[in-house]
Scaffold this motif. Structure first.
Motif, PDB file in Angstrom:
ATOM      1  N   LEU A   1       0.828  -1.196   0.000  1.00 55.39           N
ATOM      2  CA  LEU A   1       0.000   0.000   0.000  1.00 55.39           C
ATOM      3  C   LEU A   1       0.867   1.253   0.000  1.00 55.39           C
ATOM      4  N   SER A   2       1.914   1.249   0.825  1.00 52.22           N
ATOM      5  CA  SER A   2       2.834   2.392   0.876  1.00 52.22           C
ATOM      6  C   SER A   2       3.567   2.570  -0.451  1.00 52.22           C
ATOM      7  N   HIS A   3       3.967   1.454  -1.047  1.00 53.32           N
ATOM      8  CA  HIS A   3       4.683   1.505  -2.338  1.00 53.32           C
ATOM      9  C   HIS A   3       3.796   2.101  -3.428  1.00 53.32           C
ATOM     10  N   PHE A   4       2.564   1.645  -3.527  1.00 45.24           N
ATOM     11  CA  PHE A   4       1.651   2.164  -4.547  1.00 45.24           C
ATOM     12  C   PHE A   4       1.321   3.638  -4.304  1.00 45.24           C
ATOM     13  N   ARG A   5       1.106   4.002  -3.062  1.00 40.71           N
ATOM     14  CA  ARG A   5       0.821   5.408  -2.757  1.00 40.71           C
ATOM     15  C   ARG A   5       2.023   6.288  -3.079  1.00 40.71           C
ATOM     16  N   GLY A   6       3.207   5.807  -2.788  1.00 40.71           N
ATOM     17  CA  GLY A   6       4.417   6.561  -3.090  1.00 40.71           C
ATOM     18  C   GLY A   6       4.659   6.715  -4.578  1.00 40.71           C
ATOM     19  N   ALA A   7       4.094   5.791  -5.369  1.00 40.20           N
ATOM     20  CA  ALA A   7       4.270   5.824  -6.822  1.00 40.20           C
ATOM     21  C   ALA A   7       3.211   6.684  -7.504  1.00 40.20           C
ATOM     22  N   GLY A   8       2.381   7.376  -6.713  1.00 40.68           N
ATOM     23  CA  GLY A   8       1.427   8.293  -7.315  1.00 40.68           C
ATOM     24  C   GLY A   8      -0.019   7.884  -7.204  1.00 40.68           C
ATOM     25  N   MET A   9      -0.301   6.787  -6.542  1.00 40.10           N
ATOM     26  CA  MET A   9      -1.684   6.359  -6.377  1.00 40.10           C
ATOM     27  C   MET A   9      -2.176   6.760  -4.982  1.00 40.10           C
ATOM     28  N   ALA A  10      -2.241   8.059  -4.734  1.00 42.17           N
ATOM     29  CA  ALA A  10      -2.609   8.569  -3.412  1.00 42.17           C
ATOM     30  C   ALA A  10      -4.034   8.210  -3.030  1.00 42.17           C
ATOM     31  N   GLU A  11      -4.906   7.993  -4.020  1.00 44.30           N
ATOM     32  CA  GLU A  11      -6.305   7.683  -3.732  1.00 44.30           C
ATOM     33  C   GLU A  11      -6.529   6.220  -3.348  1.00 44.30           C
ATOM     34  N   LEU A  12      -5.480   5.400  -3.403  1.00 46.70           N
ATOM     35  CA  LEU A  12      -5.598   3.983  -3.059  1.00 46.70           C
ATOM     36  C   LEU A  12      -5.908   3.835  -1.577  1.00 46.70           C
ATOM     37  N   GLY A  13      -7.040   3.209  -1.270  1.00 51.06           N
ATOM     38  CA  GLY A  13      -7.465   3.066   0.112  1.00 51.06           C
ATOM     39  C   GLY A  13      -7.173   1.695   0.694  1.00 51.06           C
ATOM     40  N   GLN A  14      -7.343   0.654  -0.119  1.00 49.76           N
ATOM     41  CA  GLN A  14      -7.104  -0.693   0.392  1.00 49.76           C
ATOM     42  C   GLN A  14      -6.692  -1.628  -0.728  1.00 49.76           C
ATOM     43  N   ILE A  15      -6.096  -2.732  -0.329  1.00 47.41           N
ATOM     44  CA  ILE A  15      -5.687  -3.774  -1.257  1.00 47.41           C
ATOM     45  C   ILE A  15      -6.379  -5.058  -0.820  1.00 47.41           C
ATOM     46  N   LYS A  16      -7.052  -5.707  -1.752  1.00 50.37           N
ATOM     47  CA  LYS A  16      -7.685  -6.995  -1.483  1.00 50.37           C
ATOM     48  C   LYS A  16      -6.934  -8.063  -2.266  1.00 50.37           C
ATOM     49  N   ILE A  17      -6.596  -9.125  -1.573  1.00 46.15           N
ATOM     50  CA  ILE A  17      -5.836 -10.209  -2.193  1.00 46.15           C
ATOM     51  C   ILE A  17      -6.693 -11.468  -2.161  1.00 46.15           C
ATOM     52  N   THR A  18      -6.842 -12.087  -3.316  1.00 47.66           N
ATOM     53  CA  THR A  18      -7.626 -13.313  -3.418  1.00 47.66           C
ATOM     54  C   THR A  18      -6.787 -14.411  -4.065  1.00 47.66           C
ATOM     55  N   ALA A  19      -7.128 -15.643  -3.725  1.00 47.46           N
ATOM     56  CA  ALA A  19      -6.481 -16.794  -4.348  1.00 47.46           C
ATOM     57  C   ALA A  19      -7.380 -17.295  -5.466  1.00 47.46           C
ATOM     58  N   ASN A  20      -6.811 -17.523  -6.633  1.00 40.91           N
ATOM     59  CA  ASN A  20      -7.563 -18.010  -7.783  1.00 40.91           C
ATOM     60  C   ASN A  20      -6.784 -19.145  -8.442  1.00 40.91           C
ATOM     61  N   PRO A  21      -7.028 -20.388  -8.012  1.00 41.82           N
ATOM     62  CA  PRO A  21      -6.284 -21.522  -8.582  1.00 41.82           C
ATOM     63  C   PRO A  21      -6.522 -21.720 -10.074  1.00 41.82           C
ATOM     64  N   GLN A  22      -7.687 -21.296 -10.605  1.00 47.41           N
ATOM     65  CA  GLN A  22      -7.955 -21.470 -12.039  1.00 47.41           C
ATOM     66  C   GLN A  22      -6.975 -20.680 -12.888  1.00 47.41           C
ATOM     67  N   SER A  23      -6.548 -19.522 -12.411  1.00 47.75           N
ATOM     68  CA  SER A  23      -5.586 -18.745 -13.193  1.00 47.75           C
ATOM     69  C   SER A  23      -4.256 -19.492 -13.283  1.00 47.75           C
ATOM     70  N   SER A  24      -3.931 -20.221 -12.248  1.00 50.79           N
ATOM     71  CA  SER A  24      -2.701 -21.024 -12.266  1.00 50.79           C
ATOM     72  C   SER A  24      -2.811 -22.142 -13.292  1.00 50.79           C
ATOM     73  N   GLN A  25      -3.964 -22.783 -13.356  1.00 53.83           N
ATOM     74  CA  GLN A  25      -4.149 -23.872 -14.316  1.00 53.83           C
ATOM     75  C   GLN A  25      -4.088 -23.363 -15.749  1.00 53.83           C
ATOM     76  N   ARG A  26      -4.728 -22.206 -16.002  1.00 55.49           N
ATOM     77  CA  ARG A  26      -4.676 -21.646 -17.361  1.00 55.49           C
ATOM     78  C   ARG A  26      -3.250 -21.282 -17.737  1.00 55.49           C
ATOM     79  N   LEU A  27      -2.531 -20.668 -16.797  1.00 54.01           N
ATOM     80  CA  LEU A  27      -1.153 -20.266 -17.057  1.00 54.01           C
ATOM     81  C   LEU A  27      -0.292 -21.486 -17.339  1.00 54.01           C
TER      82      LEU A  27
END
Length: 159
Positions: free
Chosen positions: A82-108
């Motif tokens: 969050l600090s890295h993204f805000r420091g890079a110019g995304m000051a409006e970033l309020g939160q980060i949501k992280i999800t696990a998606n095993p299907q993307s791994s299978q496609r990759l």
């Protein structure tokens, strides 16, 4: 005279209706690409290959991980991210949501496996003399620029 509703429409008319949506999609795609670059800069290369920015909406950045352990690891790094993204110019970033998606791994995994299989197959198969003869015959009736290319390609089968 009645207007024919089945008559083809000019391409300019169709693109005029889509241009606003297409430009919105292009802008969103470029923004997600920039955010993915920021994510890749922050994480180690091994970890960056296993996650991607999936969406950004209303001050919330969505990151997709290929497995639950990777998602857990990213959750530990969430405040630093969050600090890295805000420091890079995304000051409006309020939160980060992280999800696990095993299907993307299978496609990759499937895409990488099929690409590597296609690359090895293409390298192993030599051109037959019959194919070379066919290419030479096609080249005889082809335009000059294409004729040269077909003849060069046909030489590979005669080696």
């Amino acid at each position: 005279m009645a207007k024919d509703k089945y008559a083809p429409k000019p391409l300019n008319d169709i693109m005029a209706g889509l241009s606003g949506r297409l430009s919105n999609y292009a802008g969103k795609s470029q923004a997600l690409d920039k955010q993915q670059t920021l994510l890749t800069e922050f994480l180690s290369p091994n970890l960056a290959d296993k996650c991607r920015v999936s969406n950004y909406r209303d001050g919330t950045l969505m990151i997709e991980a290929v497995s639950a352990p990777i998602a857990l690891r990213l959750n530990y790094l969430k405040m630093d991210l969050l600090s890295h993204f805000r420091g890079a110019g995304m000051a409006e970033l309020g939160q980060i949501k992280i999800t696990a998606n095993p299907q993307s791994s299978q496609r990759l995994t499937q895409n990488n496996a099929s690409k590597s299989a296609n690359n090895t197959t293409a390298k192993k198969l030599p051109m037959s003399e019959q194919t070379s003869d066919y290419l030479t015959a096609i080249a005889q009736n082809a335009p000059p620029s294409l004729r040269e290319k077909l003849e060069r390609l046909a030489k590979h089968g005669k080696k």
